[in-house]
Write a protein that holds these residues in place. Sequence first.
Motif, PDB file in Angstrom:
ATOM      1  N   THR A  73      23.933 -38.525 -33.188  1.00 53.23           N
ATOM      2  CA  THR A  73      23.692 -39.711 -33.968  1.00 53.23           C
ATOM      3  C   THR A  73      23.022 -40.576 -32.603  1.00 53.23           C
ATOM      4  O   THR A  73      23.463 -40.578 -31.781  1.00 53.23           O
ATOM      5  CB  THR A  73      24.600 -40.543 -34.607  1.00 53.23           C
ATOM      6  OG1 THR A  73      25.770 -40.623 -33.606  1.00 53.23           O
ATOM      7  CG2 THR A  73      25.344 -39.630 -35.668  1.00 53.23           C
ATOM      8  N   GLY A  74      22.044 -41.323 -33.168  1.00 54.05           N
ATOM      9  CA  GLY A  74      21.146 -42.067 -32.000  1.00 54.05           C
ATOM     10  C   GLY A  74      19.955 -42.598 -32.449  1.00 54.05           C
ATOM     11  O   GLY A  74      19.540 -42.410 -33.683  1.00 54.05           O
ATOM     12  N   THR A  75      19.043 -42.844 -31.435  1.00 56.02           N
ATOM     13  CA  THR A  75      17.864 -43.546 -31.625  1.00 56.02           C
ATOM     14  C   THR A  75      16.842 -42.533 -31.120  1.00 56.02           C
ATOM     15  O   THR A  75      16.842 -41.655 -29.947  1.00 56.02           O
ATOM     16  CB  THR A  75      17.478 -44.621 -31.133  1.00 56.02           C
ATOM     17  OG1 THR A  75      18.530 -45.650 -31.329  1.00 56.02           O
ATOM     18  CG2 THR A  75      16.168 -45.291 -31.069  1.00 56.02           C
ATOM     19  N   VAL A  76      15.796 -42.004 -32.049  1.00 59.34           N
ATOM     20  CA  VAL A  76      14.551 -41.054 -31.455  1.00 59.34           C
ATOM     21  C   VAL A  76      13.757 -41.758 -30.563  1.00 59.34           C
ATOM     22  O   VAL A  76      13.112 -42.882 -30.713  1.00 59.34           O
ATOM     23  CB  VAL A  76      13.885 -40.766 -32.675  1.00 59.34           C
ATOM     24  CG1 VAL A  76      12.534 -39.857 -32.528  1.00 59.34           C
ATOM     25  CG2 VAL A  76      14.607 -40.160 -33.914  1.00 59.34           C
ATOM     26  N   VAL A  77      13.722 -41.010 -29.348  1.00 57.23           N
ATOM     27  CA  VAL A  77      12.950 -41.568 -28.135  1.00 57.23           C
ATOM     28  C   VAL A  77      11.714 -40.924 -27.977  1.00 57.23           C
ATOM     29  O   VAL A  77      10.778 -41.286 -27.397  1.00 57.23           O
ATOM     30  CB  VAL A  77      13.819 -41.709 -27.050  1.00 57.23           C
ATOM     31  CG1 VAL A  77      14.924 -42.692 -26.915  1.00 57.23           C
ATOM     32  CG2 VAL A  77      14.366 -40.228 -26.561  1.00 57.23           C
ATOM     33  N   SER A  78      11.672 -39.434 -28.504  1.00 54.18           N
ATOM     34  CA  SER A  78      10.242 -38.543 -28.444  1.00 54.18           C
ATOM     35  C   SER A  78      10.484 -37.682 -29.344  1.00 54.18           C
ATOM     36  O   SER A  78      11.386 -36.979 -29.786  1.00 54.18           O
ATOM     37  CB  SER A  78       9.914 -38.345 -27.164  1.00 54.18           C
ATOM     38  OG  SER A  78      11.053 -37.561 -26.457  1.00 54.18           O
ATOM     39  N   LYS A  79       9.339 -37.051 -29.596  1.00 59.92           N
ATOM     40  CA  LYS A  79       9.185 -35.920 -30.305  1.00 59.92           C
ATOM     41  C   LYS A  79       8.415 -34.658 -29.647  1.00 59.92           C
ATOM     42  O   LYS A  79       7.612 -35.107 -28.914  1.00 59.92           O
ATOM     43  CB  LYS A  79       8.368 -36.290 -31.764  1.00 59.92           C
ATOM     44  CG  LYS A  79       8.933 -37.149 -32.556  1.00 59.92           C
ATOM     45  CD  LYS A  79       8.235 -37.706 -33.692  1.00 59.92           C
ATOM     46  CE  LYS A  79       7.745 -37.027 -34.855  1.00 59.92           C
ATOM     47  NZ  LYS A  79       7.000 -37.623 -36.014  1.00 59.92           N
ATOM     48  N   ASP A  80       8.618 -33.591 -30.155  1.00 61.09           N
ATOM     49  CA  ASP A  80       8.188 -32.344 -29.590  1.00 61.09           C
ATOM     50  C   ASP A  80       7.862 -31.090 -30.399  1.00 61.09           C
ATOM     51  O   ASP A  80       8.505 -30.764 -31.228  1.00 61.09           O
ATOM     52  CB  ASP A  80       8.955 -32.072 -28.188  1.00 61.09           C
ATOM     53  CG  ASP A  80       8.063 -30.882 -27.307  1.00 61.09           C
ATOM     54  OD1 ASP A  80       6.718 -30.886 -27.263  1.00 61.09           O
ATOM     55  OD2 ASP A  80       8.815 -30.202 -26.500  1.00 61.09           O
ATOM     56  N   THR A  81       6.895 -30.232 -30.242  1.00 57.14           N
ATOM     57  CA  THR A  81       7.017 -29.225 -31.047  1.00 57.14           C
ATOM     58  C   THR A  81       6.556 -28.037 -29.914  1.00 57.14           C
ATOM     59  O   THR A  81       5.820 -28.104 -29.018  1.00 57.14           O
ATOM     60  CB  THR A  81       5.649 -29.166 -32.006  1.00 57.14           C
ATOM     61  OG1 THR A  81       4.609 -29.434 -31.307  1.00 57.14           O
ATOM     62  CG2 THR A  81       5.834 -30.314 -33.347  1.00 57.14           C
ATOM     63  N   ASP A  82       7.081 -26.899 -30.410  1.00 59.05           N
ATOM     64  CA  ASP A  82       6.924 -25.606 -29.642  1.00 59.05           C
ATOM     65  C   ASP A  82       6.467 -24.704 -30.391  1.00 59.05           C
ATOM     66  O   ASP A  82       7.025 -24.378 -31.470  1.00 59.05           O
ATOM     67  CB  ASP A  82       8.203 -25.248 -28.879  1.00 59.05           C
ATOM     68  CG  ASP A  82       8.581 -26.229 -27.625  1.00 59.05           C
ATOM     69  OD1 ASP A  82       7.781 -27.008 -27.003  1.00 59.05           O
ATOM     70  OD2 ASP A  82      10.034 -26.303 -27.494  1.00 59.05           O
ATOM     71  N   TYR A  83       5.270 -24.046 -30.329  1.00 67.53           N
ATOM     72  CA  TYR A  83       4.879 -22.798 -30.901  1.00 67.53           C
ATOM     73  C   TYR A  83       5.170 -21.691 -29.961  1.00 67.53           C
ATOM     74  O   TYR A  83       4.817 -21.052 -28.944  1.00 67.53           O
ATOM     75  CB  TYR A  83       3.082 -22.957 -30.681  1.00 67.53           C
ATOM     76  CG  TYR A  83       2.504 -22.009 -31.864  1.00 67.53           C
ATOM     77  CD1 TYR A  83       2.937 -21.951 -33.246  1.00 67.53           C
ATOM     78  CD2 TYR A  83       1.705 -20.853 -31.431  1.00 67.53           C
ATOM     79  CE1 TYR A  83       2.145 -21.242 -34.138  1.00 67.53           C
ATOM     80  CE2 TYR A  83       1.319 -20.160 -32.058  1.00 67.53           C
ATOM     81  CZ  TYR A  83       1.594 -20.151 -33.573  1.00 67.53           C
ATOM     82  OH  TYR A  83       0.602 -19.169 -34.412  1.00 67.53           O
ATOM     83  N   GLU A  84       5.965 -20.839 -30.752  1.00 66.76           N
ATOM     84  CA  GLU A  84       6.268 -19.481 -30.012  1.00 66.76           C
ATOM     85  C   GLU A  84       6.043 -18.264 -31.105  1.00 66.76           C
ATOM     86  O   GLU A  84       6.013 -18.219 -32.084  1.00 66.76           O
ATOM     87  CB  GLU A  84       7.843 -19.679 -30.051  1.00 66.76           C
ATOM     88  CG  GLU A  84       8.453 -20.779 -29.166  1.00 66.76           C
ATOM     89  CD  GLU A  84       9.854 -20.619 -28.863  1.00 66.76           C
ATOM     90  OE1 GLU A  84      10.426 -19.892 -29.617  1.00 66.76           O
ATOM     91  OE2 GLU A  84      10.308 -21.558 -28.047  1.00 66.76           O
ATOM     92  N   CYS A  85       5.719 -17.172 -30.092  1.00 65.48           N
ATOM     93  CA  CYS A  85       5.497 -15.971 -30.536  1.00 65.48           C
ATOM     94  C   CYS A  85       6.265 -14.835 -30.339  1.00 65.48           C
ATOM     95  O   CYS A  85       6.791 -14.920 -28.885  1.00 65.48           O
ATOM     96  CB  CYS A  85       3.968 -15.648 -30.480  1.00 65.48           C
ATOM     97  SG  CYS A  85       2.633 -16.662 -31.131  1.00 65.48           S
ATOM     98  N   LYS A  86       6.637 -14.003 -30.846  1.00 68.95           N
ATOM     99  CA  LYS A  86       7.279 -12.708 -30.438  1.00 68.95           C
ATOM    100  C   LYS A  86       6.601 -11.784 -31.014  1.00 68.95           C
ATOM    101  O   LYS A  86       6.113 -11.341 -31.872  1.00 68.95           O
ATOM    102  CB  LYS A  86       8.778 -12.794 -31.017  1.00 68.95           C
ATOM    103  CG  LYS A  86       9.794 -13.698 -30.704  1.00 68.95           C
ATOM    104  CD  LYS A  86      11.090 -13.743 -31.385  1.00 68.95           C
ATOM    105  CE  LYS A  86      11.828 -14.939 -30.977  1.00 68.95           C
ATOM    106  NZ  LYS A  86      13.174 -15.000 -31.577  1.00 68.95           N
ATOM    107  N   THR A  87       6.639 -10.549 -30.126  1.00 71.09           N
ATOM    108  CA  THR A  87       6.179  -9.121 -30.401  1.00 71.09           C
ATOM    109  C   THR A  87       7.413  -8.038 -30.638  1.00 71.09           C
ATOM    110  O   THR A  87       7.963  -7.994 -29.718  1.00 71.09           O
ATOM    111  CB  THR A  87       5.216  -8.663 -29.364  1.00 71.09           C
ATOM    112  OG1 THR A  87       4.117  -9.692 -29.287  1.00 71.09           O
ATOM    113  CG2 THR A  87       4.344  -7.442 -29.732  1.00 71.09           C
TER     114      THR A  87
END
Length: 93
Positions: free
Chosen positions: A28-42
């Motif tokens: 619990t707390g305050t959102v300070v930043s957002k991030d997305t990661d695009y991952e691929c697996k073979t």
Amino acid sequence: MKRTFAVLLAVAALSAPLTACSKSKPVTGTVVSKDTDYECKTKRKGTKKTRTCHTEYELNVRTKGGSEEEVDVSSSAYALCTEGAAYPKCSSR
């Protein structure tokens, strides 16, 4: 029979520490930043290769103690929570 039991017991003993680490306490707390990661697996099965990709959504949350925690969330929670919002309250509007 004894060998099979010994193998099963060894596998259970080795995997127990891994399952204990996967459960995390709620943040619990305050959102300070957002991030997305695009991952691929073979994956390879014989001569065939299949490639799968997905996007991971993450929020960086500052707790009351001042530390920052990275939290994996769904795409809808990522869209609802803006910087400065209270987490997890913002994810359940």
